[in-house]
Design an enzyme around this catalytic site. Structure first.
Site, PDB file in Angstrom:
ATOM      1  N   GLY A 190     -17.448  30.012 -17.408  1.00 56.25           N
ATOM      2  CA  GLY A 190     -18.442  31.082 -17.360  1.00 56.25           C
ATOM      3  C   GLY A 190     -17.866  32.477 -17.358  1.00 56.25           C
ATOM      4  O   GLY A 190     -16.898  32.754 -18.075  1.00 56.25           O
TER       5      GLY A 190
ATOM      6  N   SER B 296     -14.546  36.805 -19.546  1.00 53.37           N
ATOM      7  CA  SER B 296     -14.856  35.420 -19.897  1.00 53.37           C
ATOM      8  C   SER B 296     -13.839  34.499 -19.230  1.00 53.37           C
ATOM      9  O   SER B 296     -12.633  34.728 -19.313  1.00 53.37           O
ATOM     10  CB  SER B 296     -14.793  35.266 -21.410  1.00 53.37           C
ATOM     11  OG  SER B 296     -14.773  33.895 -21.726  1.00 53.37           O
TER      12      SER B 296
ATOM     13  N   GLY C 228     -18.372  33.733 -27.417  1.00 58.88           N
ATOM     14  CA  GLY C 228     -18.185  35.064 -26.847  1.00 58.88           C
ATOM     15  C   GLY C 228     -19.165  36.072 -27.441  1.00 58.88           C
ATOM     16  O   GLY C 228     -19.675  36.949 -26.731  1.00 58.88           O
ATOM     17  N   ASP C 229     -19.443  35.952 -28.737  1.00 58.77           N
ATOM     18  CA  ASP C 229     -20.392  36.862 -29.380  1.00 58.77           C
ATOM     19  C   ASP C 229     -21.806  36.629 -28.843  1.00 58.77           C
ATOM     20  O   ASP C 229     -22.572  37.580 -28.661  1.00 58.77           O
ATOM     21  CB  ASP C 229     -20.360  36.673 -30.898  1.00 58.77           C
ATOM     22  CG  ASP C 229     -18.957  36.910 -31.472  1.00 58.77           C
ATOM     23  OD1 ASP C 229     -18.218  37.735 -30.898  1.00 58.77           O
ATOM     24  OD2 ASP C 229     -18.610  36.262 -32.471  1.00 58.77           O
TER      25      ASP C 229
ATOM     26  N   GLY D 269     -13.836  31.294 -20.049  1.00 57.09           N
ATOM     27  CA  GLY D 269     -13.903  30.125 -20.921  1.00 57.09           C
ATOM     28  C   GLY D 269     -15.030  29.207 -20.475  1.00 57.09           C
ATOM     29  O   GLY D 269     -16.135  29.685 -20.174  1.00 57.09           O
TER      30      GLY D 269
END
Lengths: 306, 306
Positions: free
Chosen positions: A221, A216, A247-248, A218
């Protein structure tokens, strides 16, 4: 079905207050209770995308009972294993004046050796019929640090693709057991590899055992190092909002793309669109379906030279 | 027995954190769960003083069930009336670095007309056998603002001495029903009478209907306007600590002194010693029994000209 594992589930409380002032007394204007823990968040997004989803992990005590009551009316099938210990709560205090969130996380209850054995049995049964499995979040007290490595090996032995999303030593041990995917963020990558340079750290993480590493970046992307190549995927424009659960949602997008047999660029586009649509949602941890449909065709996926 | 009424009970959670930083994420290092609401605090202190104590009010849902489980092993008899609504939580976040507390209070569930009727029936039954009754705290949504006035009249009709400890309009209405005691603090008195001058405000509150007004002067103790005279009671020296529950301990001391038939100066000494011993206790809302025994003979009670 897709199986999600949350060993350290939580009853998530969101409190809205007019403005958070330390050492003052606050009247909470809104209370939202939700089944929490990263794997349950992933399961909720998968179910919203129309995937048959099963959630396992641990739940116990009065808070565990409330969590299960909240899960019951959803389309996520509850295969949580009962613990003698009481499920922890997390409290997210949202300041209505600024939109900022202050997070308070109770420690999880200790899981006993007998409960871990019962869980492993349930996990092995559930793998039979699973098209993919996600192992998500921190380990509760009482569970050995190599627990995720053990579950990764069980999944691989059953030929079920396995995604690992955790941090610290459980990630380091788990990655050595050769999961199909890991999805670290910048801090987790830096802790694992010692590097804050995304490409270097992502390649390093892959060399440690994961078949694919989806890092990730942030708001910028994802960076994906896979057996098929290296890609960068970014939203059409930066999005502003609450990143809780983004994130999930990315994990859910990756798993959905995997079981649908999509090529990597399409899986990444899905993960980025779901993640951005979660940041844009007015409700923390939910994704905005209209924003998702709008963003999906506009995610920029570019192949890079490895 | 002594009866305490808590219409707006709560499951009180105390979270210890290393230091509270707004908009950051915190690992809670200690969680304490306790039956809460002012009447339940009063009941706990009365029971610790050796008085047979009965607690009524409302409890419901998973949090209500936890509250009752926590009450069961104590010597306070549970006569709470079940509600369809779920009992609220309060969260006290204690900053270990400074000792300061940040308070988050959920709104209470609405009480239905049928639940209020059931409560009044239970209250009337419990009055038969009560030597004194305390009506404590705020009113939950759904209960009319004259509810305490109604309960004061029921207690007086049953010839049971009644203490009212509330604020705002419920206090204004309740005091007009002529309770035996009210125990306002400076803010409550100012709201009721418009005056911040303790003697003037205390006398004014008494003229509004209460037989005796015991005004809290914070760390300086109590000012009591009674049919027998006017007294000031103060701890031997100012005490430093956590004032949570100090007012509830004072109420317990006043009730204990009343049922034991003590003269006013002795009742006030007890209330001030219990209150100070609560401020000194390391656990919020509990009193330190050794400090209480030490302080009791040293409280300064002086009669004043009315």
């Amino acid at each position: 079905m897709i199986l999600t594992v949350t060993l350290n589930t939580a009853l998530d409380l969101t409190y809205r207050v007019p403005a958070l002032t330390p050492h003052a007394s606050h009247r909470v204007t809104q209370v939202i209770e939700r089944p929490g823990g990263k794997g349950l968040n992933v399961a909720r997004v998968l179910a919203a995308l129309g995937h048959e989803t099963v959630a396992t992990g641990f739940a116990g005590g009065a808070t565990g009972a409330t969590l299960r009551e909240l899960l019951a009316p959803t389309s996520v099938r509850d295969e949580l294993v009962e613990t003698a210990g009481t499920t922890r709560r997390t409290v997210a205090v949202v300041d209505n004046a600024t939109g900022d969130t202050t997070q308070l996380n109770e420690p999880g209850p200790a899981v006993t050796a007998a409960e871990w054995t019962a869980f492993r049995g349930r996990f092995a049964e559930l793998l039979d019929g699973a098209r993919a499995v996600a192992l998500c979040g921190s380990l509760p007290p009482g569970i050995h640090v190599g627990a995720y490595a053990e579950l990764v090996r069980l999944a691989r032995a059953a030929a079920v693709p396995v995604l690992l999303d955790t941090s610290g030593e459980p990630l380091r041990r788990g990655i050595a057991a050769r999961p199909d995917l890991v999805k670290p963020n910048a801090d987790e990558l830096a802790h694992l590899t010692g590097s804050r340079e995304p490409r270097r750290a992502t390649h390093d993480a892959r060399r440690r055992g994961a078949h694919a590493v989806i890092s990730s970046l942030g708001p910028e992307g994802l960076l994906a190092a896979t057996p098929d190549g290296l890609w960068r995927a970014a939203p059409p424009a930066p999005v502003r909002g609450n990143p809780t659960g983004a994130g999930d949602s990315a994990v859910a997008g990756l798993l959905a793309g995997l079981v649908e047999g999509l090529p990597w660029p399409d899986r990444l586009a899905r993960a980025v669109a779901l993640s951005a649509a979660t940041v844009l949602s007015p409700v923390a941890g939910e994704f905005d379906p209209t924003a998702y449909e709008d963003l999906l065709p506009r995610v920029k996926v570019t192949e890079e030279t490895p």
